[in-house]
Design an enzyme around this catalytic site. Structure first.
Site, PDB file in Angstrom:
ATOM      1  CE  LYS A 213      -3.825  -2.370   2.307  1.00  0.00           C
ATOM      2  NZ  LYS A 213      -4.606  -2.609   3.534  1.00  0.00           N
TER       3      LYS A 213
ATOM      4  CD  GLN B 289      -3.490  -4.410   6.527  1.00  0.00           C
ATOM      5  OE1 GLN B 289      -3.677  -3.310   6.015  1.00  0.00           O
ATOM      6  NE2 GLN B 289      -3.833  -5.528   5.930  1.00  0.00           N
TER       7      GLN B 289
ATOM      8  CG  ASP C  71      -9.354  -0.001   5.386  1.00  0.00           C
ATOM      9  OD1 ASP C  71      -9.062  -0.442   4.261  1.00  0.00           O
ATOM     10  OD2 ASP C  71      -8.641  -0.158   6.389  1.00  0.00           O
TER      11      ASP C  71
HETATM   12  N1  GUN Z   1      -6.824  -6.852   6.224  1.00  0.00           N
HETATM   13  C1  GUN Z   1      -7.186  -7.531   5.113  1.00  0.00           C
HETATM   14  N2  GUN Z   1      -7.725  -6.697   4.206  1.00  0.00           N
HETATM   15  C2  GUN Z   1      -7.721  -5.460   4.757  1.00  0.00           C
HETATM   16  C3  GUN Z   1      -8.153  -4.181   4.302  1.00  0.00           C
HETATM   17  O1  GUN Z   1      -8.677  -3.994   3.191  1.00  0.00           O
HETATM   18  N3  GUN Z   1      -7.961  -3.148   5.172  1.00  0.00           N
HETATM   19  C4  GUN Z   1      -7.409  -3.333   6.405  1.00  0.00           C
HETATM   20  N4  GUN Z   1      -7.284  -2.252   7.197  1.00  0.00           N
HETATM   21  N5  GUN Z   1      -7.001  -4.505   6.865  1.00  0.00           N
HETATM   22  C5  GUN Z   1      -7.151  -5.562   6.035  1.00  0.00           C
END
Ligand code: GUN
Length: 295
Positions: free
Chosen positions: A52, A96, A119
């Site tokens: 990311k 995350q 998110d």
């Molecule tokens: N863990 C797995 N997918 C995601 C996501 O799209 N966002 C976040 N914050 N954690 C994740």
């Protein structure tokens, strides 16, 4: 069988994001800025957050990764989130997941200002999504919708079967596919661990979204001829064959299922790359204030 090529589509959309980000930076005198909080040392999470951050740099965003040891308290995390909420130079914030057991993910999600919740996990964004109002859409379902849109996959009136009801993918995906929108207007079945006779349900699908987190879970005998197959699985297994030391497997047995499918996403090279695009688009919208005006 046709490939839904995440590499191709994500590269094209990222070019557009890069141009928009440059325009924003010229006007605002600063770049769009995403902050990602990572707790502990989960291998998968570390890889995703690094990706990311790298993609933010690629499209001209600023990115900050804040790391905490696994024993950080809920109070410490919430205090940091409140500090970021109040910082006008930060547009988007993600924490995350998964988090260590002593931290309640719902409390953390609700502590994030919904206007920075790129998110799309905050109940305000989820509620607005269900009502078809402007909002941040969770990155993976958003990326899948962008992929369906890019390839002009017909969804109206189709029967979509989503396998897995997670907050991150399955549940929001079922809402998006059922919405009165394009892509959308599907008849949706949301299946999960308590579904009776899952195979029969999946066999009815014109569109399958496999988001259950189990390697090769969807097999050819569960798939109708000419189905569209979206594989959300990113199952990591140690491997001596690869430089990274692990290999990725989808939730769909690609080799068996692909010959039956009209369209299918590969793993890797499919949905995972589109998730990043969803997050980048949300972050750009947050910076521009197009969904929620900047205060
Ligand atoms: N863990 C797995 N997918 C995601 C996501 O799209 N966002 C976040 N914050 N954690 C994740």
């Amino acid at each position: 069988m046709n490939l839904l090529d995440g590499k191709l589509v994500s590269a094209k959309i990222k070019e557009d994001i890069k141009k928009d980000a440059a325009d924003f930076t010229a006007q605002a005198g600063r770049k769009p800025h995403l902050v990602a909080i990572l707790v502990g040392n989960d291998g998968g999470s570390e890889t995703y957050v690094a990706s990311k951050m790298r993609n933010c740099e690629l499209v001209g965003f600023e990115s900050t990764n804040i790391r905490y040891d696994v024993d950080v308290t809920e109070e410490q995390l919430i205090a940091k989130i409140q500090e970021i909420n109040a910082d006008a130079s930060i547009d988007g914030l993600i924490v995350q997941l998964p988090l260590p057991k002593h931290i309640d993910p719902d409390k953390i999600t609700e502590a994030i200002d919904y206007r920075k919740d790129v998110d799309g996990f905050h109940p305000i964004n989820l509620g607005r999504m269900q009502r078809n109002l402007p909002c941040f859409i969770p990155a993976t379902p958003y990326g899948i919708m962008l992929m369906l849109d890019y390839y002009k996959i017909e969804t109206a009136g189709k029967h979509a079967v989503v396998v897995g009801r997670s907050n991150i993918v399955g549940s929001p995906m079922s809402i998006l596919l059922a919405r009165n929108a394009n892509p959308g207007n599907c008849t949706v079945t949301l299946t999960h661990s308590r579904t009776k006779d899952l195979k029969t349900e999946v066999l009815r699908a014109d569109i399958i979204v496999a988001a259950i987190g189990k390697k090769n879970f969807v097999t050819a005998d569960m798939v109708k001829d000419d189905a569209v197959v979206i594989d959300v699985g990113i199952n990591r297994e140690d491997s001596i064959e690869t430089k990274s030391g692990f290999k990725l497997y989808g939730d769909v047995d690609f080799d068996q299922v692909a010959p039956k499918a009209s369209w299918i996403t590969p793993v890797p090279g499919g949905v995972g790359l589109m998730t990043i695009v969803g997050l980048l688009k949300n972050t750009l919208e947050a910076a521009k204030g197009t969904i929620y005006p900047r205060s």
